[in-house]
Design a protein around this motif. Sequence first.
Motif, PDB file in Angstrom:
ATOM      1  N   THR A  41       0.827  -1.206   0.000  1.00 61.29           N
ATOM      2  CA  THR A  41       0.000   0.000   0.000  1.00 61.29           C
ATOM      3  C   THR A  41       0.857   1.251   0.000  1.00 61.29           C
ATOM      4  O   THR A  41       0.616   2.206  -0.757  1.00 61.29           O
ATOM      5  N   ALA A  44       2.650   1.765  -3.386  1.00 64.96           N
ATOM      6  CA  ALA A  44       1.765   2.328  -4.403  1.00 64.96           C
ATOM      7  C   ALA A  44       1.545   3.820  -4.174  1.00 64.96           C
ATOM      8  O   ALA A  44       1.491   4.615  -5.124  1.00 64.96           O
ATOM      9  N   ARG A  45       1.440   4.224  -2.910  1.00 65.26           N
ATOM     10  CA  ARG A  45       1.241   5.643  -2.607  1.00 65.26           C
ATOM     11  C   ARG A  45       2.471   6.463  -2.990  1.00 65.26           C
ATOM     12  O   ARG A  45       2.344   7.548  -3.566  1.00 65.26           O
ATOM     13  N   TYR A  46       3.658   5.958  -2.671  1.00 62.16           N
ATOM     14  CA  TYR A  46       4.882   6.686  -3.011  1.00 62.16           C
ATOM     15  C   TYR A  46       5.087   6.754  -4.528  1.00 62.16           C
ATOM     16  O   TYR A  46       5.567   7.760  -5.046  1.00 62.16           O
ATOM     17  N   LEU A  47       4.728   5.676  -5.211  1.00 66.65           N
ATOM     18  CA  LEU A  47       4.840   5.701  -6.669  1.00 66.65           C
ATOM     19  C   LEU A  47       3.916   6.753  -7.273  1.00 66.65           C
ATOM     20  O   LEU A  47       4.294   7.452  -8.236  1.00 66.65           O
ATOM     21  N   ALA A  48       2.717   6.882  -6.710  1.00 68.48           N
ATOM     22  CA  ALA A  48       1.785   7.898  -7.206  1.00 68.48           C
ATOM     23  C   ALA A  48       2.338   9.299  -6.968  1.00 68.48           C
ATOM     24  O   ALA A  48       2.220  10.185  -7.833  1.00 68.48           O
ATOM     25  N   GLN A  49       2.946   9.525  -5.800  1.00 73.83           N
ATOM     26  CA  GLN A  49       3.534  10.835  -5.518  1.00 73.83           C
ATOM     27  C   GLN A  49       4.728  11.112  -6.428  1.00 73.83           C
ATOM     28  O   GLN A  49       4.924  12.250  -6.871  1.00 73.83           O
ATOM     29  N   ALA A  51       5.117   9.922  -9.405  1.00 72.24           N
ATOM     30  CA  ALA A  51       4.648  10.072 -10.777  1.00 72.24           C
ATOM     31  C   ALA A  51       4.219  11.506 -11.074  1.00 72.24           C
ATOM     32  O   ALA A  51       4.385  11.988 -12.210  1.00 72.24           O
ATOM     33  N   VAL A  52       3.675  12.206 -10.074  1.00 74.10           N
ATOM     34  CA  VAL A  52       3.239  13.593 -10.283  1.00 74.10           C
ATOM     35  C   VAL A  52       4.320  14.594  -9.905  1.00 74.10           C
ATOM     36  O   VAL A  52       4.096  15.800  -9.937  1.00 74.10           O
ATOM     37  N   ASN A  54       5.862  14.952  -6.893  1.00 76.20           N
ATOM     38  CA  ASN A  54       5.876  15.419  -5.511  1.00 76.20           C
ATOM     39  C   ASN A  54       6.914  14.716  -4.651  1.00 76.20           C
ATOM     40  O   ASN A  54       7.116  15.103  -3.492  1.00 76.20           O
TER      41      ASN A  54
END
Length: 376
Positions: A41, A44-49, A51-52, A54
């Motif tokens: 979990t 996935a959250r760090y990958l999303a950050q 990717a944008v 951040n």
Amino acid sequence: MPALKRLFVERFSLIDRYMLREFLLSLTAVIGVLWLIYVATRFARYLAQAAVGNLPAEVIFNLLWLNSLGALSILLPIGTFLAVLLSLSRMSSDNELTVIAACGIDGNRILRNVVIFSGAMAIITGVLALLIVPDVLSGRYEIEQKAKVAANTTGLVAGSFKESQSGDWTFYSQKLSDDKIHMENIFIEIHRDEKPLIFRAERGRFDIETDSGDKFLILEDGYRYEGNAGDLDFRIAEYATHSMLIERGESVQVRERHKSLPTAELWERGEPQDLAEIQWRVSTALMTVILSVIAITLAHTGPRQGRYAGFFPAVLVYVIYSNLLGVTRAWVEKGDLAPWFGAIWVHLLMIGIMLILQNRLKLKRLWQQRKRPKTA
């Protein structure tokens, strides 16, 4: 080690060692599954950050490692609870508990083994929550803040101009360090309709205020130009050090920073929110023992119910317990509940529920006797 093993064999019988081994094996399996879910979990959250933009990609695994260590104090209580529940449920469905009782071993023996096992896990949880995890969270917090600053400066190239994401200012640095924290020969233009604002500095660096999470750009040995050249109100100011607020810290960052403070420092400060944090850390150890004892009752299922019949009630008990602790923590932080009382009432309530569940058959018989009509 041989002496410790000999002492363990002398103090615990074959049945005791068998139960403790089952508890430990189940705990390893449960913690492994919960840990993998947590890591996946977070990943996935760090990958999303990342990717944008951040979060820099190179710090993801460092943050993931620190987060996984910090999560142990939360996973151990529920892991111990489920380990005891699953082990005793399997032994009950396989009639092993029935055979143990037929051999003259009463329930107090099972209770003793559960208390010993959960007590050992509670000590480990307490050490983690009070001493180790705050240091781990502190390191994670610093890495996250520096990573976010680096993410804000991603794209900075020495000798080129960069515009902020909001378009409010333009930045230039002649020389930039590898970590994108320290710079030389800086030029900054802040776009304003009325009076343009320009900063020039020999050196500069990014800094974060640990308590609030505010991000600053510290300029050294420079000049500040305000207004349009040739206007009567055009101003030039020389400074040795000038701080520019880049981004204000969010309330989430303040809470994360507070969680990372050492327990001794929280105790010295003595504010309601500090005492609430200490009570939360201590509660993780206490709930490990209380939940494990409750698991004994939930594991004794009836015939044809299956070994997982007590799983849903167990999850419900844990959710209620943890939510009550969370609500109490918020009450103490706001001053609505006295810190000395704090989470004590929650633990007393759960101990009362534990005693009721353990003596439910006796209470049921007493209730039936009271309802039975008296004969003349």
